[in-house]
Design an enzyme around this catalytic site. Sequence first.
Site: not given
Length: 466
Positions: A79, A82, A175, A327, A348, A397, A424
Amino acid sequence: MRRKEKLVTVQLTGLTHKGESVGRTEEGVVVFVQGGVPGDKAIVSLARKRKGVWNGFVKEILTESQNRVIPVCQHFNYCGGCSWQNLSYPAQLALKEKVVIDSLTRIAKVSVNSLEPILACNQEYYYRNKLEFTFSNRRWLLPEELQNDVIDVNKNALGFHRPGTFDKIVDISQCHLQIDLSNQIRNSLKNYCLSNNLSFYDVKNHVGFLRNLIIKTNENEQALVLISFSEDNQSEIQSIFSFLKNNFPQICSAYYAINTKKNDSWFDLQCIKVYGEDYLLTNLHHAKYCIGPKSFFQTNRLQAEQLYALVKKYAEFQGHENVYDLYCGVGSIGIYLADQVKNVIGIEEIPEAIDDAKINAKLNNLTNCSFLTGDVKALLNDELKSKFGAPDVVIVDPPRVGIHPDVIAEIINFAPMKIIYVSCNPSTAARDFALFDEAYQIERLRPVDMFPMTNHIELVSILIRR
Ligand SMILES: C[S@@+](CC[C@H](N)C(=O)[O-])C[C@H]1O[C@@H](n2cnc3c(N)ncnc32)[C@H](O)[C@@H]1O
């Protein structure tokens, strides 16, 4: 006729930014490998050469890495959700820290003295509050099915995209990312659709009734369900939702959308409520949020609490601050902090997110928050400053691409005392730190693991005006 398999022996030493392991053959050829972890020596089946580098997958492990663990998920390897499940959690954290250190030293060229240890996630599984599944009549066939040349099988699937293919879906029965209610709803819905002979979408020919399923859950084990269909067949749609209503009282909000487009994106679809509440409610510590069918919200709620608490700790608010939350999405950071500061101004570009931010501010009885729709680059100017006052603290962010240089220049021009940068993507954050460096220095910085079992890393940092 099948081509002859090419096998090589590879010593794996590291991981790529996409989470595949990387190593060299005995002849020194670099190979990106699926299914391996750093420290493994393995026989690798070479699949294809991309941009001059061989890609392959582990056929047999010759020497196991000390960091290797048994993946919990039966769908692991297929899949792609992960990809680090076979790596021990401490080893995952160490690798994530290393990525941040590399970015800071290589790209930002700043010292790593300010770096604090990565904030681990207490819940390694079942941490997501949202998953999206795809209905398809092109199920990814398992290797054993292919080996046995089983062709007359049910090819309908409800699950995740097989990495590297646009049309194949890995059928998911369990899952480990979302609470089990999500598995129960998805599996029951699939069985209902199969037993009622409803057609699963065919992405090549663009036919088939059932398209996508989103399940959002909250800490009270309630769910919001959103299903997209290719046509407005009300009798089938109402039957599906009656089935869900009768079997899952935990579904407190049910929506559908009609998608006649060739792509699966939701942003331009109208979501129609079938029953229940308009929103799912959730909390981050003291702050309450409504999550609608299309709202973006932090997907790991527990770790979002840790992340926002860290923002608050770094900022050391005194109560008089004018805070710009750039953001801002659905306003979640600003709303979390609003009772600690004088004013919050959120910006935003997605109008629906700003609508949610306004609803969220009301839900929390906040009167000191203003939310504006638009591109940060266009809105961050003197007009904004004269209307709302200069910021004492700017929180950013941004998406993975980081901050536009013009926005960085404007923030420097606004001269806030503190900038809190939530990122991120450590490499774009490092690039931006270098641009801020003339006027701001990093005081504290901490990686946060929001997504165990994946290669994703968030970080929170505070920059102080020089
Ligand atoms: C990483 S999310 C942060 C969301 C929010 N701070 C949170 O914690 O929920 C980045 C957000 O930036 C928005 N965005 C991206 N580019 C933008 C731009 N140029 N101007 C304004 N918003 C933007 C995206 O729509 C997204 O909601």
